[in-house]
Design a protein around this motif. Structure first.
Motif, PDB file in Angstrom:
ATOM      1  N   TYR A 136       0.813  -1.221   0.000  1.00  0.00           N
ATOM      2  CA  TYR A 136       0.000   0.000   0.000  1.00  0.00           C
ATOM      3  C   TYR A 136       0.847   1.271   0.000  1.00  0.00           C
ATOM      4  N   LYS A 137       2.122   1.159   0.372  1.00  0.00           N
ATOM      5  CA  LYS A 137       2.992   2.338   0.352  1.00  0.00           C
ATOM      6  C   LYS A 137       3.183   2.859  -1.068  1.00  0.00           C
ATOM      7  N   THR A 138       2.967   1.994  -2.051  1.00  0.00           N
ATOM      8  CA  THR A 138       3.198   2.386  -3.442  1.00  0.00           C
ATOM      9  C   THR A 138       1.917   2.815  -4.151  1.00  0.00           C
ATOM     10  N   LEU A 139       0.768   2.793  -3.450  1.00  0.00           N
ATOM     11  CA  LEU A 139      -0.513   3.040  -4.096  1.00  0.00           C
ATOM     12  C   LEU A 139      -1.057   4.434  -3.803  1.00  0.00           C
ATOM     13  N   THR A 140      -1.807   4.940  -4.765  1.00  0.00           N
ATOM     14  CA  THR A 140      -2.584   6.160  -4.548  1.00  0.00           C
ATOM     15  C   THR A 140      -4.074   5.866  -4.549  1.00  0.00           C
ATOM     16  N   ARG A 141      -4.459   4.656  -5.003  1.00  0.00           N
ATOM     17  CA  ARG A 141      -5.855   4.221  -4.988  1.00  0.00           C
ATOM     18  C   ARG A 141      -5.891   2.702  -5.143  1.00  0.00           C
ATOM     19  N   ILE A 142      -7.030   2.102  -4.820  1.00  0.00           N
ATOM     20  CA  ILE A 142      -7.246   0.675  -5.009  1.00  0.00           C
ATOM     21  C   ILE A 142      -7.870   0.477  -6.387  1.00  0.00           C
ATOM     22  N   ASN A 143      -7.279  -0.382  -7.196  1.00  0.00           N
ATOM     23  CA  ASN A 143      -7.751  -0.575  -8.565  1.00  0.00           C
ATOM     24  C   ASN A 143      -8.593  -1.835  -8.724  1.00  0.00           C
ATOM     25  N   LEU A 144      -9.461  -1.813  -9.722  1.00  0.00           N
ATOM     26  CA  LEU A 144     -10.217  -2.992 -10.138  1.00  0.00           C
ATOM     27  C   LEU A 144      -9.248  -4.054 -10.657  1.00  0.00           C
ATOM     28  N   LYS A 151      -5.806   4.150   6.043  1.00  0.00           N
ATOM     29  CA  LYS A 151      -6.616   5.271   6.525  1.00  0.00           C
ATOM     30  C   LYS A 151      -6.894   6.278   5.410  1.00  0.00           C
ATOM     31  N   THR A 152      -5.952   6.433   4.494  1.00  0.00           N
ATOM     32  CA  THR A 152      -6.159   7.355   3.380  1.00  0.00           C
ATOM     33  C   THR A 152      -6.613   6.646   2.108  1.00  0.00           C
ATOM     34  N   LEU A 153      -6.254   5.362   1.944  1.00  0.00           N
ATOM     35  CA  LEU A 153      -6.687   4.619   0.757  1.00  0.00           C
ATOM     36  C   LEU A 153      -8.136   4.156   0.866  1.00  0.00           C
ATOM     37  N   PHE A 154      -8.602   3.918   2.064  1.00  0.00           N
ATOM     38  CA  PHE A 154      -9.963   3.422   2.275  1.00  0.00           C
ATOM     39  C   PHE A 154     -10.980   4.531   2.513  1.00  0.00           C
ATOM     40  N   PHE A 155     -10.543   5.675   3.036  1.00  0.00           N
ATOM     41  CA  PHE A 155     -11.493   6.684   3.491  1.00  0.00           C
ATOM     42  C   PHE A 155     -11.094   8.083   3.027  1.00  0.00           C
ATOM     43  N   ARG A 156     -12.096   8.943   2.910  1.00  0.00           N
ATOM     44  CA  ARG A 156     -11.852  10.363   2.681  1.00  0.00           C
ATOM     45  C   ARG A 156     -12.894  11.158   3.466  1.00  0.00           C
ATOM     46  N   ALA A 157     -12.503  12.345   3.871  1.00  0.00           N
ATOM     47  CA  ALA A 157     -13.425  13.209   4.602  1.00  0.00           C
ATOM     48  C   ALA A 157     -14.555  13.642   3.678  1.00  0.00           C
ATOM     49  N   PHE A 158     -15.779  13.591   4.206  1.00  0.00           N
ATOM     50  CA  PHE A 158     -16.923  14.039   3.428  1.00  0.00           C
ATOM     51  C   PHE A 158     -17.974  14.563   4.386  1.00  0.00           C
ATOM     52  N   ASN A 181     -19.508  15.967   7.457  1.00  0.00           N
ATOM     53  CA  ASN A 181     -19.058  15.933   8.845  1.00  0.00           C
ATOM     54  C   ASN A 181     -18.594  14.540   9.264  1.00  0.00           C
ATOM     55  N   GLY A 182     -18.250  13.705   8.288  1.00  0.00           N
ATOM     56  CA  GLY A 182     -17.784  12.352   8.586  1.00  0.00           C
ATOM     57  C   GLY A 182     -16.798  11.870   7.545  1.00  0.00           C
ATOM     58  N   PHE A 183     -16.751  10.550   7.375  1.00  0.00           N
ATOM     59  CA  PHE A 183     -15.815   9.957   6.428  1.00  0.00           C
ATOM     60  C   PHE A 183     -16.551   8.968   5.529  1.00  0.00           C
ATOM     61  N   ALA A 184     -16.182   8.985   4.246  1.00  0.00           N
ATOM     62  CA  ALA A 184     -16.762   8.091   3.252  1.00  0.00           C
ATOM     63  C   ALA A 184     -15.780   6.979   2.927  1.00  0.00           C
ATOM     64  N   PHE A 185     -16.319   5.813   2.572  1.00  0.00           N
ATOM     65  CA  PHE A 185     -15.477   4.681   2.175  1.00  0.00           C
ATOM     66  C   PHE A 185     -15.224   4.764   0.676  1.00  0.00           C
ATOM     67  N   ILE A 186     -13.945   4.729   0.275  1.00  0.00           N
ATOM     68  CA  ILE A 186     -13.574   4.788  -1.140  1.00  0.00           C
ATOM     69  C   ILE A 186     -12.614   3.656  -1.515  1.00  0.00           C
ATOM     70  N   GLY A 187     -12.477   2.660  -0.658  1.00  0.00           N
ATOM     71  CA  GLY A 187     -11.435   1.658  -0.842  1.00  0.00           C
ATOM     72  C   GLY A 187     -11.895   0.326  -1.374  1.00  0.00           C
ATOM     73  N   SER A 188     -12.997   0.287  -2.121  1.00  0.00           N
ATOM     74  CA  SER A 188     -13.496  -0.987  -2.642  1.00  0.00           C
ATOM     75  C   SER A 188     -12.480  -1.662  -3.551  1.00  0.00           C
ATOM     76  N   TYR A 189     -12.340  -2.970  -3.414  1.00  0.00           N
ATOM     77  CA  TYR A 189     -11.489  -3.729  -4.327  1.00  0.00           C
ATOM     78  C   TYR A 189     -12.128  -3.846  -5.704  1.00  0.00           C
ATOM     79  N   ASN A 190     -13.308  -3.273  -5.865  1.00  0.00           N
ATOM     80  CA  ASN A 190     -13.864  -3.125  -7.207  1.00  0.00           C
ATOM     81  C   ASN A 190     -13.304  -1.893  -7.904  1.00  0.00           C
ATOM     82  N   GLY A 191     -12.584  -1.060  -7.166  1.00  0.00           N
ATOM     83  CA  GLY A 191     -11.827   0.013  -7.769  1.00  0.00           C
ATOM     84  C   GLY A 191     -12.591   1.276  -8.077  1.00  0.00           C
ATOM     85  N   VAL A 192     -13.842   1.390  -7.676  1.00  0.00           N
ATOM     86  CA  VAL A 192     -14.645   2.561  -7.990  1.00  0.00           C
ATOM     87  C   VAL A 192     -15.266   3.078  -6.696  1.00  0.00           C
TER      88      VAL A 192
END
Length: 446
Positions: free
Chosen positions: A247-255, A294-301, A303-314
């Protein structure tokens, strides 16, 4: 002989007919005059239909679990009462789409197996198709079992109500519910057959191979709390394929990323999208600052945090429910801890975490096997978040007082009845209109 183009069109018509009907597969006979598959290529087209075979697995377990919450405004904006009732664990909640989707897969696998039974065994492709059909049937029944029958308990499995088990495409037959033991025996039997027939490698991740079948067996045995066999099957799968992403080499999780052994997804309502649901605060805060998840799976949205780390890549409501190597490392680690091998268990856990944290990570240690188990289960929830595992984990872990928890929901200043460990609501109601009223099978108790 039909052309491939005609076959695809008519198959799509059948899919639309089954999916759009208010009655489900067990009670509505498709118009088989539209298409009669006859060849290995016909069978391949059926099993390669990603929109059905890889995309119609249920999501209600994830939606009923504790990884997220709705704020009052977003909850009030939901139009579908099924989703609202599921969120608050209403006793009368029904889950129509969650029942019908897997039975579409089951119908198609039974159709393929019937066709293959009439053809001579012509070698590698024949065996591959047969193994693929057995795998998909087992995978569909597994997903149904996590929602609509009680958690596996060896002391009551022979008497607890299981699923209606259909093993042929003749939908006129009336099928009653098997028991839980019979249901799991069927799933395990199909997967063991698949292991023998499937190839070691496949060209695309939407097709199962031997590692896929071993991984599914590991998952099923874990749900059954058979930790010896779960560990063995996870080890078999990892022997065939064990790649982890750094994960140190990633900026996002890809499909179709390198950890995916088998690609499958579930399609929750748009009401489960990342701009609507918020990640549970305690869960988010459990990730340390040097944890790349913490940064690959979630982003602030908001007043909370949204999940963006699906292994489906979207970053949308599509959730990954397939099989990946990180899950298998965690299964093997848990099973090693449960059988007293804390050193090997922590080795598995640290192998995974070294690929999840930045360069400041220091290997975790455990005082004993119980300490290792606690650490592994903590990381299991964090690693497999929104991967359609949490509901099954709650169901099995609630049987152990050390890990049993009570879930609570409050909306619009109303506190709903908590979901206590081993509550009957952990087994969802079978839809009345799609099944109970038509076939007369027994409903799950409330």
């Amino acid at each position: 002989m039909k052309t491939q183009h005609t076959f695809i069109i008519t198959l799509a018509i059948i899919a639309l007919t089954i999916f759009s009907s208010c009655k489900k597969y067990l009670d509505v006979k498709p118009d088989t005059s539209l298409v009669i598959p006859q060849t290995l290529n016909d069978c391949r087209l059926i099993l390669d239909d990603y929109s059905i075979m890889n995309s119609t697995y249920p999501s209600e377990g994830e939606l009923a679990a504790d990884n997220y919450y709705y704020n009052d405004v977003d909850y009030n904006a939901i139009l579908d009462p099924e989703i609202k009732n599921n969120y608050i664990w209403a006793p009368e909640a029904q889950h129509n789409s969650q029942w019908s989707g897997p039975y579409q897969i089951i119908y198609r696998t039974n159709l393929v197996l019937q066709v293959l039974g009439k053809l001579p065994n012509s070698g590698e492709e024949y065996n591959n198709l047969k193994g693929t059909a057995f795998f998909f049937r087992a995978f569909a029944y597994y997903h149904l079992a996590q929602l609509f029958i009680k958690p596996f308990d060896a002391t009551t499995a022979a008497t607890d109500l299981g699923l209606p088990i259909r093993l042929n495409p003749e939908v006129d037959d009336k099928i009653q519910r098997a028991n839980v033991q019979q249901t799991y025996n069927q799933i395990l039997g199909d997967l063991n057959t698949a292991v023998d027939l499937l190839p070691k490698n496949t060209s695309i991740q939407s097709r199962p191979n031997k590692a896929t079948a071993y991984g599914a067996l590991a998952r099923i045995y874990l749900a059954m709390q058979d930790y010896t066999n779960a560990g063995k099957m996870a080890n078999e799968a990892l022997t065939l394929y064990s790649t982890l992403m750094d994960y140190k080499t990633l900026t996002r999780i890809n499909l179709f990323n390198p950890e995916v052994i088998f690609q499958a997804i579930t399609l929750p309502s748009v009401s489960f999208g990342p701009t609507v649901v918020k990640v549970d605060n305690d869960l988010y805060n459990s990730y340390q600052s040097n944890d790349k998840r913490k940064t690959l799976f979630f982003r602030a949205f908001g007043n909370g945090f949204a999940f963006i780390g699906s292994y489906n890549g979207v970053a949308n409501s599509v959730l990954f429910t397939g099989i990946a190597t990180d899950e298998l490392y965690l299964i093997r680690a848990e099973c090693r801890a449960r059988t007293g091998n804390s050193i090997a268990a922590m080795d598995d856990l640290n192998t995974l975490l070294r690929n999840r944290y930045d360069n400041t990570f220091i290997n975790l240690t455990a005082a004993n096997a119980d300490d290792a188990l606690v650490k592994i289960l903590t990381e299991r929830r964090k690693e497999l978040v929104f991967r359609n595992h949490r509901w099954t984990d709650l169901r099995r872990l609630n049987k152990d007082p050390r890990f049993a928890i009570t879930l609570r929901r409050t909306k619009n200043n109303i506190s709903y009845t908590p979901l206590e460990p081993n509550d009957l609501r952990y087994t969802l109601l079978i839809p009345y209109t799609q099944e109970i009223n038509l076939s007369g099978i027994a409903q799950n108790p409330r």
